[in-house]
Design an enzyme around this catalytic site. Structure first.
Site, PDB file in Angstrom:
ATOM      1  N   VAL A  14       3.997  -5.687  -6.597  1.00 48.23           N
ATOM      2  CA  VAL A  14       2.675  -5.925  -6.026  1.00 48.23           C
ATOM      3  C   VAL A  14       2.129  -7.274  -6.456  1.00 48.23           C
ATOM      4  O   VAL A  14       1.631  -8.051  -5.634  1.00 48.23           O
ATOM      5  CB  VAL A  14       1.712  -4.787  -6.426  1.00 48.23           C
ATOM      6  N   THR A  89       0.680   1.430 -13.492  1.00 43.59           N
ATOM      7  CA  THR A  89      -0.102   2.628 -13.806  1.00 43.59           C
ATOM      8  C   THR A  89       0.831   3.829 -13.695  1.00 43.59           C
ATOM      9  O   THR A  89       0.711   4.644 -12.779  1.00 43.59           O
ATOM     10  CB  THR A  89      -1.300   2.784 -12.845  1.00 43.59           C
ATOM     11  N   GLU A 149      -3.270  -1.699  -2.580  1.00 42.38           N
ATOM     12  CA  GLU A 149      -2.166  -2.249  -1.775  1.00 42.38           C
ATOM     13  C   GLU A 149      -1.524  -1.150  -0.951  1.00 42.38           C
ATOM     14  O   GLU A 149      -1.484   0.008  -1.358  1.00 42.38           O
ATOM     15  CB  GLU A 149      -1.136  -2.932  -2.681  1.00 42.38           C
ATOM     16  N   LEU A 151       1.816  -1.669   0.441  1.00 45.20           N
ATOM     17  CA  LEU A 151       3.050  -2.430   0.634  1.00 45.20           C
ATOM     18  C   LEU A 151       4.260  -1.512   0.489  1.00 45.20           C
ATOM     19  O   LEU A 151       4.371  -0.778  -0.495  1.00 45.20           O
ATOM     20  CB  LEU A 151       3.146  -3.564  -0.385  1.00 45.20           C
ATOM     21  N   ARG A 152       5.167  -1.598   1.442  1.00 46.83           N
ATOM     22  CA  ARG A 152       6.418  -0.850   1.344  1.00 46.83           C
ATOM     23  C   ARG A 152       7.476  -1.732   0.694  1.00 46.83           C
ATOM     24  O   ARG A 152       7.662  -2.883   1.110  1.00 46.83           O
ATOM     25  CB  ARG A 152       6.894  -0.435   2.735  1.00 46.83           C
ATOM     26  N   GLU A 153       8.151  -1.202  -0.312  1.00 49.10           N
ATOM     27  CA  GLU A 153       9.242  -1.964  -0.914  1.00 49.10           C
ATOM     28  C   GLU A 153      10.310  -2.219   0.146  1.00 49.10           C
ATOM     29  O   GLU A 153      10.659  -1.342   0.919  1.00 49.10           O
ATOM     30  CB  GLU A 153       9.837  -1.214  -2.104  1.00 49.10           C
ATOM     31  N   ASN A 206      -0.773   8.066   0.292  1.00 43.89           N
ATOM     32  CA  ASN A 206       0.545   8.400  -0.255  1.00 43.89           C
ATOM     33  C   ASN A 206       0.787   9.906  -0.265  1.00 43.89           C
ATOM     34  O   ASN A 206       1.921  10.368  -0.058  1.00 43.89           O
ATOM     35  CB  ASN A 206       0.702   7.818  -1.657  1.00 43.89           C
ATOM     36  N   LEU A 248       9.363  11.451   9.260  1.00 44.37           N
ATOM     37  CA  LEU A 248       9.819  12.774   9.680  1.00 44.37           C
ATOM     38  C   LEU A 248      11.330  12.903   9.599  1.00 44.37           C
ATOM     39  O   LEU A 248      11.904  13.842  10.153  1.00 44.37           O
ATOM     40  CB  LEU A 248       9.348  13.064  11.112  1.00 44.37           C
ATOM     41  N   CYS A 258       6.001   5.013  -6.154  1.00 47.00           N
ATOM     42  CA  CYS A 258       4.621   5.363  -5.802  1.00 47.00           C
ATOM     43  C   CYS A 258       4.400   6.853  -5.546  1.00 47.00           C
ATOM     44  O   CYS A 258       3.535   7.460  -6.170  1.00 47.00           O
ATOM     45  CB  CYS A 258       4.182   4.570  -4.571  1.00 47.00           C
TER      46      CYS A 258
END
Length: 440
Positions: A14, A89, A149, A151-153, A206, A248, A258
């Site tokens: 991030v 975190t 954020e 954000l997708r890795e 999430n 899906l 995450c």
């Protein structure tokens, strides 16, 4: 949009993405990190993270002088208009988010923050953290803003530069607008709200994604019972705009940096607030149960006479939590591997992201090799755990020749079962029968 001076504390996924992207938008950004060796590498534009587009962005921004790196947090903050906290975190005791890093940095910067600056919580933090950081700073002239954020890795740079939305929570609307102005050239809706709403929005997002994945995995089990095809079922419901096709696809469970920690943190938040949220508990429990169910499939196919996997060798293809990243944090592939190890299996593994690079020591769990053929040698089955497209193109005839037993458990429905059958392999998918080809 005028240039602003920005400090970013922390250079993980991030932090580094935030710093490099803001620099590319024309701001002057100083990124601070406690790891001196990492700082030196970043000054040379050497990026350790496997993230498409990020190395080029760092190199270009360093070359123009818009992006700098330092180990001195106080120096990074001293002249900043806006300070982003991009700190870990992780899941702490009992599932709560561990805010130690955030609280430590808040204490370090409180006296050096410029007057009337803005501190932004970019990390995923529990509701009330903006107020907590404000109390730790003890600076009435400094406003703390929540800007979670999304954000997708593997797509972090793309997601930053082409966001679905920008969520900003602030008690002071002017401070929130100052943060929004940093993104001024990006075409995205801005949700300007209070800090608690912004903090909760991140956890809710999430949780909802994890819930869809648990739903898909349970639905796949139902498909197997009735002989239905999970690909057709999810296609049939995914065209409904109220549902959508994303998240899906069944797999070996959900994980990553995450979803596990955020769902557990939200559950802890609910318990502390006295709010019962059975759907959240079921989402987490379903994920664990699904992984045990997949392991039992392997046991049913390959177990020794005593019902264990002692003396059974398995080739695991894919270890990262998803394709396009080298991140192993809370990987469902590793969760499956641990369950197999507990049953006595010997595990050899291949992952294209770990090929020929320095990697975490997993020797107590499995042996990582740099060639899928080496993983397959003498194995009683192949288990596909990460949806790497490279795995589709492997020489499956050669793999069939190396396996002791011609069996493939495709927990991502990634491979073409017809091709594998022609190679002499038995294919087992998730929610599909071998006669049904996988969807793209």
């Amino acid at each position: 949009m005028s240039e602003r001076r920005v400090a970013v504390i922390g250079t993980g996924y991030v932090g580094l993405t935030t710093g490099a992207c803001l620099a590319s938008l024309g701001h002057h950004v100083v990124c601070a990190d406690a790891d001196s060796q990492k700082v030196q590498r970043l000054r040379r534009a050497e990026v350790d993270i496997l993230e498409p587009g990020l190395p080029d962005l760092v190199r270009d921004s360093v070359a123009t002088g818009h992006l700098e790196f330092t180990q001195d947090t106080a120096a990074a903050v001293a002249e900043a208009d806006v300070v982003f906290l991009c700190l870990p975190t992780p899941m702490g005791a009992g599932g709560a988010a561990d805010l130690a890093a955030v609280e430590t940095v808040a204490g370090e910067i409180r006296t050096v923050l410029p007057q009337n600056s803005v501190v932004v919580n970019k990390s995923t933090v529990p509701v009330g953290t903006a107020e907590r950081v404000a109390d730790l700073l003890g600076r009435p002239d400094v406003t703390v803003v929540s800007n979670p954020e999304f954000l997708r890795e593997g797509r972090a740079v793309h997601d930053f530069m082409h966001p679905d939305r920008i969520v900003i929570g602030a008690a002071d609307r002017e401070a929130g607008q100052r943060v929004a102005d940093l993104y001024g050239t990006l075409d995205a809706p801005v949700v300007l709200t209070d800090a608690a709403s912004a903090e909760l929005a991140k956890y809710a997002a999430n949780f909802f994604l994890a819930m869809k994945l648990s739903f898909a995995n349970n639905l796949a089990t139902l498909c197997e019972h009735f002989g239905a095809d999970i690909g057709d079922v999810t296609d049939g419901i995914g065209h409904d705009p109220r549902i959508g096709p994303a998240f899906l696809r069944p797999g070996p469970g959900w994980g990553g940096s995450c979803l596990p920690k955020d769902t557990h943190a939200l559950l802890t938040i609910c318990q502390e607030a006295g709010v019962d949220f059975p759907l959240l508990r079921a989402t987490i429990e379903t994920n664990v149960e699904h992984q045990h169910r997949l392991v039992e499939r392997i046991v049913a196919e390959s177990a020794a006479a005593d019902g264990s996997l002692h003396g059974v060798r398995l080739a695991l293809l894919g270890l990262t939590f998803k394709a396009g990243t080298s991140d192993l944090r809370d990987s469902p592939a590793l969760a499956i591997a641990r369950l197999l190890k507990e049953r006595g299996a010997e595990l050899l593994a291949y992952d294209p992201a770990l090929e020929g690079i320095r990697r975490p020591d997993l020797s107590d769990l499995l042996t990582v090799v740099d060639d899928p053929l080496d993983a397959a040698a003498g194995a009683d089955a192949c288990v596909v755990l990460t949806e790497w497209p490279q795995l589709r193109d492997l020489d499956w005839e050669a793999i069939a020749g190396r396996l002791a037993t011609p069996t493939v458990h495709d927990f991502r429905n990634l491979l073409d079962p017809v091709r594998l059958e022609r190679a002499g392999l038995r294919w087992y998918g998730v929610g599909r029968t071998p006669a049904l080809a996988p969807r793209g």
